[in-house]
Design a protein around this motif. Structure first.
Motif, PDB file in Angstrom:
ATOM      1  N   SER A 142       0.822  -1.217   0.000  1.00 28.00           N
ATOM      2  CA  SER A 142       0.000   0.000   0.000  1.00 28.00           C
ATOM      3  C   SER A 142       0.849   1.257   0.000  1.00 28.00           C
ATOM      4  N   GLY A 143       2.081   1.147   0.470  1.00 24.22           N
ATOM      5  CA  GLY A 143       2.943   2.315   0.585  1.00 24.22           C
ATOM      6  C   GLY A 143       2.599   3.177   1.783  1.00 24.22           C
ATOM      7  N   GLU A 144       1.585   2.760   2.548  1.00 20.77           N
ATOM      8  CA  GLU A 144       1.095   3.560   3.667  1.00 20.77           C
ATOM      9  C   GLU A 144       1.959   3.363   4.907  1.00 20.77           C
ATOM     10  N   VAL A 145       2.145   4.452   5.654  1.00 22.49           N
ATOM     11  CA  VAL A 145       2.876   4.398   6.918  1.00 22.49           C
ATOM     12  C   VAL A 145       1.965   4.938   8.014  1.00 22.49           C
ATOM     13  N   VAL A 146       1.881   4.198   9.120  1.00 21.04           N
ATOM     14  CA  VAL A 146       1.017   4.580  10.235  1.00 21.04           C
ATOM     15  C   VAL A 146       1.862   4.723  11.492  1.00 21.04           C
ATOM     16  N   MET A 147       1.593   5.794  12.243  1.00 16.77           N
ATOM     17  CA  MET A 147       2.294   6.030  13.495  1.00 16.77           C
ATOM     18  C   MET A 147       1.278   6.211  14.620  1.00 16.77           C
ATOM     19  N   ASP A 148       1.544   5.564  15.753  1.00 15.45           N
ATOM     20  CA  ASP A 148       0.724   5.717  16.955  1.00 15.45           C
ATOM     21  C   ASP A 148       1.576   6.372  18.037  1.00 15.45           C
ATOM     22  N   LEU A 149       1.064   7.443  18.640  1.00 13.11           N
ATOM     23  CA  LEU A 149       1.764   8.141  19.706  1.00 13.11           C
ATOM     24  C   LEU A 149       0.858   8.162  20.935  1.00 13.11           C
ATOM     25  N   ASN A 150       1.334   7.596  22.028  1.00 14.12           N
ATOM     26  CA  ASN A 150       0.513   7.470  23.232  1.00 14.12           C
ATOM     27  C   ASN A 150       1.272   7.974  24.456  1.00 14.12           C
ATOM     28  N   ALA A 151       0.582   8.727  25.301  1.00 14.65           N
ATOM     29  CA  ALA A 151       1.200   9.252  26.515  1.00 14.65           C
ATOM     30  C   ALA A 151       1.590   8.117  27.456  1.00 14.65           C
ATOM     31  N   THR A 152       2.822   8.172  27.943  1.00 15.87           N
ATOM     32  CA  THR A 152       3.329   7.232  28.952  1.00 15.87           C
ATOM     33  C   THR A 152       3.995   8.080  30.031  1.00 15.87           C
ATOM     34  N   PRO A 153       3.201   8.795  30.826  1.00 19.83           N
ATOM     35  CA  PRO A 153       3.708   9.839  31.718  1.00 19.83           C
ATOM     36  C   PRO A 153       4.719   9.388  32.756  1.00 19.83           C
ATOM     37  N   ASN A 154       4.688   8.128  33.149  1.00 19.23           N
ATOM     38  CA  ASN A 154       5.574   7.679  34.224  1.00 19.23           C
ATOM     39  C   ASN A 154       6.964   7.273  33.752  1.00 19.23           C
ATOM     40  N   GLN A 155       7.238   7.419  32.474  1.00 17.36           N
ATOM     41  CA  GLN A 155       8.550   7.038  31.953  1.00 17.36           C
ATOM     42  C   GLN A 155       9.644   8.049  32.297  1.00 17.36           C
ATOM     43  N   ARG A 156       9.241   9.247  32.706  1.00 21.28           N
ATOM     44  CA  ARG A 156      10.219  10.254  33.113  1.00 21.28           C
ATOM     45  C   ARG A 156       9.673  11.040  34.298  1.00 21.28           C
ATOM     46  N   ALA A 157      10.585  11.530  35.150  1.00 19.02           N
ATOM     47  CA  ALA A 157      10.177  12.308  36.317  1.00 19.02           C
ATOM     48  C   ALA A 157       9.522  13.616  35.867  1.00 19.02           C
ATOM     49  N   GLU A 158       8.557  14.082  36.652  1.00 15.95           N
ATOM     50  CA  GLU A 158       7.860  15.319  36.325  1.00 15.95           C
ATOM     51  C   GLU A 158       8.681  16.536  36.739  1.00 15.95           C
ATOM     52  N   SER A 159       8.422  17.659  36.046  1.00 16.50           N
ATOM     53  CA  SER A 159       9.080  18.927  36.344  1.00 16.50           C
ATOM     54  C   SER A 159       8.116  19.817  37.115  1.00 16.50           C
ATOM     55  N   SER A 160       8.618  20.505  38.132  1.00 16.22           N
ATOM     56  CA  SER A 160       7.766  21.364  38.953  1.00 16.22           C
ATOM     57  C   SER A 160       7.275  22.580  38.188  1.00 16.22           C
ATOM     58  N   SER A 161       7.941  22.913  37.074  1.00 16.23           N
ATOM     59  CA  SER A 161       7.571  24.111  36.313  1.00 16.23           C
ATOM     60  C   SER A 161       6.654  23.796  35.130  1.00 16.23           C
ATOM     61  N   ARG A 162       6.271  22.510  34.989  1.00 19.11           N
ATOM     62  CA  ARG A 162       5.426  22.106  33.867  1.00 19.11           C
ATOM     63  C   ARG A 162       4.327  21.164  34.344  1.00 19.11           C
ATOM     64  N   VAL A 163       3.239  21.120  33.593  1.00 17.22           N
ATOM     65  CA  VAL A 163       2.148  20.198  33.893  1.00 17.22           C
ATOM     66  C   VAL A 163       2.273  18.996  32.961  1.00 17.22           C
ATOM     67  N   ARG A 164       2.366  17.804  33.534  1.00 19.18           N
ATOM     68  CA  ARG A 164       2.525  16.587  32.748  1.00 19.18           C
ATOM     69  C   ARG A 164       1.180  16.160  32.147  1.00 19.18           C
ATOM     70  N   VAL A 165       1.162  15.971  30.838  1.00 15.23           N
ATOM     71  CA  VAL A 165      -0.029  15.473  30.154  1.00 15.23           C
ATOM     72  C   VAL A 165      -0.041  13.957  30.282  1.00 15.23           C
ATOM     73  N   ASP A 166      -1.078  13.421  30.930  1.00 15.31           N
ATOM     74  CA  ASP A 166      -1.104  11.975  31.138  1.00 15.31           C
ATOM     75  C   ASP A 166      -2.112  11.258  30.259  1.00 15.31           C
ATOM     76  N   ARG A 167      -2.882  12.002  29.467  1.00  9.02           N
ATOM     77  CA  ARG A 167      -3.821  11.370  28.533  1.00  9.02           C
ATOM     78  C   ARG A 167      -3.678  12.036  27.164  1.00  9.02           C
ATOM     79  N   SER A 168      -3.050  11.350  26.263  1.00 12.39           N
ATOM     80  CA  SER A 168      -2.899  11.861  24.902  1.00 12.39           C
ATOM     81  C   SER A 168      -2.691  10.682  23.952  1.00 12.39           C
ATOM     82  N   ASP A 169      -3.500  10.642  22.905  1.00  6.97           N
ATOM     83  CA  ASP A 169      -3.406   9.566  21.909  1.00  6.97           C
ATOM     84  C   ASP A 169      -3.477  10.178  20.517  1.00  6.97           C
ATOM     85  N   THR A 170      -2.567   9.762  19.663  1.00 10.37           N
ATOM     86  CA  THR A 170      -2.454  10.344  18.326  1.00 10.37           C
ATOM     87  C   THR A 170      -2.259   9.254  17.285  1.00 10.37           C
TER      88      THR A 170
END
Length: 245
Positions: A142-170
Motif C-alpha cells: 500500500s505504501g502507507e505508513v502509520v504512526m501511533d503516539l501514546n502518553a506514557t507519563p511515568n517514563q520520566r520524572a515530572e518537572s515542577s515548572s510544567r504540567v505533565r499530560v497523562d492522557r494523549s493519543d495520536t
C-alpha cells in the motif's frame, strides 16, 4: 447446617475479593475505552476549518471535556521526506505549533521509541510536557505508513515548572499520492488543569492546521531530502535510510 463465624468471614472475603476484581476490570476497561480514538469515518465529525488543501474536524470524546480533532490534507512533499522529519527526534520544534523542546530517550528504535516534548502555553497558563511512546508500521503493497503516539507519563520524572499530560493519543496515517502525500492526523489530548475556552478551541483547530502547513514546508528542506523507506522480505516497513547523503 448452621455456618460457623469462620465460614461467614471467608464468605465475605470471597465477595469482597470478587467486587475488587470486578472494579479493577471495570476500571481497566474504562481506561482502555478512554484511550481509544474515534474512528476516522465516524459520522459525528464536524468540519471546523478549511484551507485550500487541509480540513480540520472535531468530535466529542466520551469521558473528557476536550474534543478530539481530525486533520486531513494532501501535502506537497513525498512520503520519504515526511518520514525523515517524523523520525528525527528533535523535529517537533520545527513543525508542531508551540513545541519548544523535543528529544528522544531510551533504547528504542525506528519501530518503537520514546520521546519527550514541551508545548509552550500563553501566560499565565503553565507549559505542558509530554512523554510519548511512538510506534511506526507500514507495508510495501500500500505504501502507507502509520504512526501511533501514546502518553506514557511515568517514563520520566515530572518537572515542577510544567504540567505533565497523562492522557494523549495520536494517529498519523501517511499515504503516498505520486510526489505528494495524503496525511491523516487524529488526536485526543486532555491537557490537565483549568484552561480558558478560547485556548481549548485554539488547541484543537489552530495547532493541527498550522502544524501541517509547517510540516509541508519543513519536509521540503534539503536536510530531509534523499531518504528512502526500507522494507523487509515480507514487505513490512523496516526502516529509513539516506540514499545520497
Amino acid at each position: 447446617m448452621r455456618k460457623t463465624r469462620a465460614h461467614g468471614i471467608a464468605g465475605w472475603a470471597s465477595v469482597i475479593s470478587g467486587l475488587v476484581c470486578a472494579f479493577l476490570v471495570s476500571a481497566l476497561a474504562a481506561a482502555t475505552a478512554r484511550a481509544e480514538l474515534p474512528p476516522e469515518s465516524d459520522e459525528g465529525w464536524t468540519l471546523r476549518k478549511e484551507t485550500d488543501h487541509i480540513r480540520i474536524y472535531t468530535i466529542e470524546q466520551p469521558g473528557s471535556s476536550f474534543k478530539a480533532f481530525k486533520a486531513v490534507g494532501v501535502l506537497d512533499a513525498p512520503i520519504e521526506n515526511l518520514m525523515a522529519v517524523m523520525a528525527s527526534p528533535g523535529s517537533c520544534v520545527e513543525w508542531v505549533h508551540n513545541c519548544i523542546e523535543s528529544y528522544a530517550f531510551g533504547n528504542g528504535g525506528f519501530h518503537d521509541r520514546y520521546a519527550y516534548s514541551v508545548n509552550d502555553m500563553p501566560w499565565p497558563v503553565t507549559d505542558r510536557d509530554y512523554v510519548l511512546r511512538i510506534r511506526t508500521r507500514g507495508d510495501r503493497s500500500s505504501g502507507e505508513v502509520v504512526m501511533d503516539l501514546n502518553a506514557t507519563p511515568n517514563q520520566r520524572a515530572e518537572s515542577s515548572s510544567r504540567v505533565r499530560v497523562d492522557r494523549s493519543d495520536t494517529l498519523y496515517r501517511f499515504t503516498p499520492e505520486g510526489d505528494k502525500t495524503r496525511m491523516l492526523w487524529v488526536q485526543h489530548t486532555d491537557p490537565n488543569g483549568s484552561l480558558p475556552g478560547w485556548l481549548v478551541n485554539s488547541l484543537v483547530v489552530d495547532i493541527p492546521l498550522q502544524s501541517m502547513e509547517e510540516l509541508e514546508r519543513v519536509a521540503n528542506l534539503e536536510k530531509y531530502q534523499g531518504y528512502q523507506l526500507i522494507y523487509g522480505e515480507g514487505g513490512e516497513l523496516a526502516g529509513l535510510s539516506r540514499s545520497n547523503p
